[in-house]
Design a protein around this motif. Structure first.
Motif, PDB file in Angstrom:
ATOM      1  N   GLU A 292      -1.408  -2.933 -15.638  1.00  0.00           N
ATOM      2  CA  GLU A 292      -1.597  -4.000 -15.102  1.00  0.00           C
ATOM      3  C   GLU A 292      -2.045  -5.209 -15.951  1.00  0.00           C
ATOM      4  O   GLU A 292      -1.777  -6.439 -15.570  1.00  0.00           O
ATOM      5  CB  GLU A 292      -2.701  -4.136 -13.893  1.00  0.00           C
TER       6      GLU A 292
ATOM      7  N   ARG B  61       0.751  -1.198   0.114  1.00  0.00           N
ATOM      8  CA  ARG B  61      -0.028  -0.059  -0.060  1.00  0.00           C
ATOM      9  C   ARG B  61       0.679   1.324   0.024  1.00  0.00           C
ATOM     10  O   ARG B  61       0.374   2.376  -0.643  1.00  0.00           O
ATOM     11  CB  ARG B  61      -1.076  -0.048   1.141  1.00  0.00           C
TER      12      ARG B  61
ATOM     13  N   LYS C 285     -11.326  15.130 -11.028  1.00  0.00           N
ATOM     14  CA  LYS C 285     -12.048  14.176 -11.379  1.00  0.00           C
ATOM     15  C   LYS C 285     -11.571  13.302 -12.663  1.00  0.00           C
ATOM     16  O   LYS C 285     -11.396  12.269 -12.857  1.00  0.00           O
ATOM     17  CB  LYS C 285     -13.416  14.267 -11.528  1.00  0.00           C
TER      18      LYS C 285
ATOM     19  N   LEU D  52      -7.836  11.560 -11.967  1.00  0.00           N
ATOM     20  CA  LEU D  52      -8.286  10.557 -11.188  1.00  0.00           C
ATOM     21  C   LEU D  52      -8.990   9.284 -12.048  1.00  0.00           C
ATOM     22  O   LEU D  52      -8.335   8.287 -12.274  1.00  0.00           O
ATOM     23  CB  LEU D  52      -9.142  10.750 -10.031  1.00  0.00           C
ATOM     24  N   ALA D  53      -9.818   9.783 -12.981  1.00  0.00           N
ATOM     25  CA  ALA D  53     -10.366   8.811 -14.072  1.00  0.00           C
ATOM     26  C   ALA D  53      -8.979   8.309 -14.944  1.00  0.00           C
ATOM     27  O   ALA D  53      -8.914   7.056 -15.002  1.00  0.00           O
ATOM     28  CB  ALA D  53     -11.430   9.097 -14.505  1.00  0.00           C
ATOM     29  N   ASP D  54      -8.251   9.275 -15.276  1.00  0.00           N
ATOM     30  CA  ASP D  54      -7.317   8.943 -16.326  1.00  0.00           C
ATOM     31  C   ASP D  54      -6.093   8.105 -15.630  1.00  0.00           C
ATOM     32  O   ASP D  54      -5.741   7.022 -16.132  1.00  0.00           O
ATOM     33  CB  ASP D  54      -6.618   9.969 -16.993  1.00  0.00           C
ATOM     34  N   LEU D  55      -5.865   8.365 -14.449  1.00  0.00           N
ATOM     35  CA  LEU D  55      -4.941   7.574 -13.717  1.00  0.00           C
ATOM     36  C   LEU D  55      -5.267   5.964 -13.447  1.00  0.00           C
ATOM     37  O   LEU D  55      -4.511   5.210 -13.485  1.00  0.00           O
ATOM     38  CB  LEU D  55      -4.438   8.322 -12.181  1.00  0.00           C
ATOM     39  N   LYS D  56      -6.531   5.974 -13.142  1.00  0.00           N
ATOM     40  CA  LYS D  56      -7.302   4.758 -12.798  1.00  0.00           C
ATOM     41  C   LYS D  56      -7.001   3.900 -14.232  1.00  0.00           C
ATOM     42  O   LYS D  56      -6.956   2.648 -14.289  1.00  0.00           O
ATOM     43  CB  LYS D  56      -8.504   4.753 -12.365  1.00  0.00           C
ATOM     44  N   LEU D  57      -7.396   4.351 -15.156  1.00  0.00           N
ATOM     45  CA  LEU D  57      -7.474   3.744 -16.747  1.00  0.00           C
ATOM     46  C   LEU D  57      -5.897   3.232 -17.045  1.00  0.00           C
ATOM     47  O   LEU D  57      -5.756   2.413 -17.395  1.00  0.00           O
ATOM     48  CB  LEU D  57      -7.924   4.546 -17.739  1.00  0.00           C
ATOM     49  N   THR D  58      -4.764   4.243 -16.511  1.00  0.00           N
ATOM     50  CA  THR D  58      -3.657   4.057 -16.882  1.00  0.00           C
ATOM     51  C   THR D  58      -3.068   2.915 -16.127  1.00  0.00           C
ATOM     52  O   THR D  58      -2.280   1.947 -16.485  1.00  0.00           O
ATOM     53  CB  THR D  58      -2.609   5.338 -16.702  1.00  0.00           C
ATOM     54  N   ARG D  59      -3.200   2.845 -14.719  1.00  0.00           N
ATOM     55  CA  ARG D  59      -2.886   1.824 -13.804  1.00  0.00           C
ATOM     56  C   ARG D  59      -3.689   0.291 -14.250  1.00  0.00           C
ATOM     57  O   ARG D  59      -2.740  -0.754 -14.424  1.00  0.00           O
ATOM     58  CB  ARG D  59      -3.540   2.070 -12.477  1.00  0.00           C
ATOM     59  N   ASP D  60      -4.771   0.549 -14.730  1.00  0.00           N
ATOM     60  CA  ASP D  60      -5.687  -0.855 -15.188  1.00  0.00           C
ATOM     61  C   ASP D  60      -4.732  -1.360 -16.530  1.00  0.00           C
ATOM     62  O   ASP D  60      -4.605  -2.596 -16.594  1.00  0.00           O
ATOM     63  CB  ASP D  60      -6.848  -0.596 -15.524  1.00  0.00           C
TER      64      ASP D  60
END
Length: 147
Positions: free
Chosen positions: A145, A62, A131, A134-142
């Protein structure tokens, strides 16, 4: 090097620089209130403030630290009596980490300084931009992975 490669490299560099700028901002706030802890120690306290009794392995993931570095952070926080470790009842090889009563009070005192930082940064960046980021960073992380 292709355009996508160069753009992605620049994106990761900016993510890293943003994290470092945030780290410096929080460290200044910690010095200002004479907290006597580091940014990394604060990360441990924050995680334990959200969830007590997590394993050292989960905590390391974490806060993105290696096990050895985390062990040193926890040892230093134990010396300050902010955290303690107990053996995991189901697996004695694992230790679970807890925020002590003193640690919870200390972290609670720091929260107002941290909330001020978040509020100020949020106003500066703006809610809609946050917002989107945050959405773009989550997409990038996904996407990372899945590679």
């Amino acid at each position: 090097m292709g355009k996508e490669s160069a753009a992605f490299r620049e994106l990761m560099l900016q993510v890293f620089r943003t994290r470092m700028a945030f780290r410096r901002l929080v460290q200044r706030a910690l010095r200002k209130v004479e907290a006597g802890i580091t940014f990394e120690m604060l990360q441990v306290l924050r995680c334990l403030g959200e969830e007590q009794g997590i394993t050292q392995q989960v905590l390391a993931e974490r806060i993105a630290k290696g096990k050895a570095a985390l062990s040193n952070l926890i040892a230093n926080l134990e010396k300050k009596k902010y955290v303690y470790r107990l053996e995991d009842a189901s697996d004695r090889r694992n230790k679970r980490v807890y925020l002590s009563e003193e640690g919870a009070l200390f972290y609670g005192q720091l929260r107002s300084s941290l909330d001020d930082i978040y509020a100020s940064a949020g106003i500066t960046v703006g809610m809609e931009k946050m917002k989107t980021l945050l959405a773009d960073l989550k997409l990038t992380r996904d996407a990372l992975e899945e590679i």
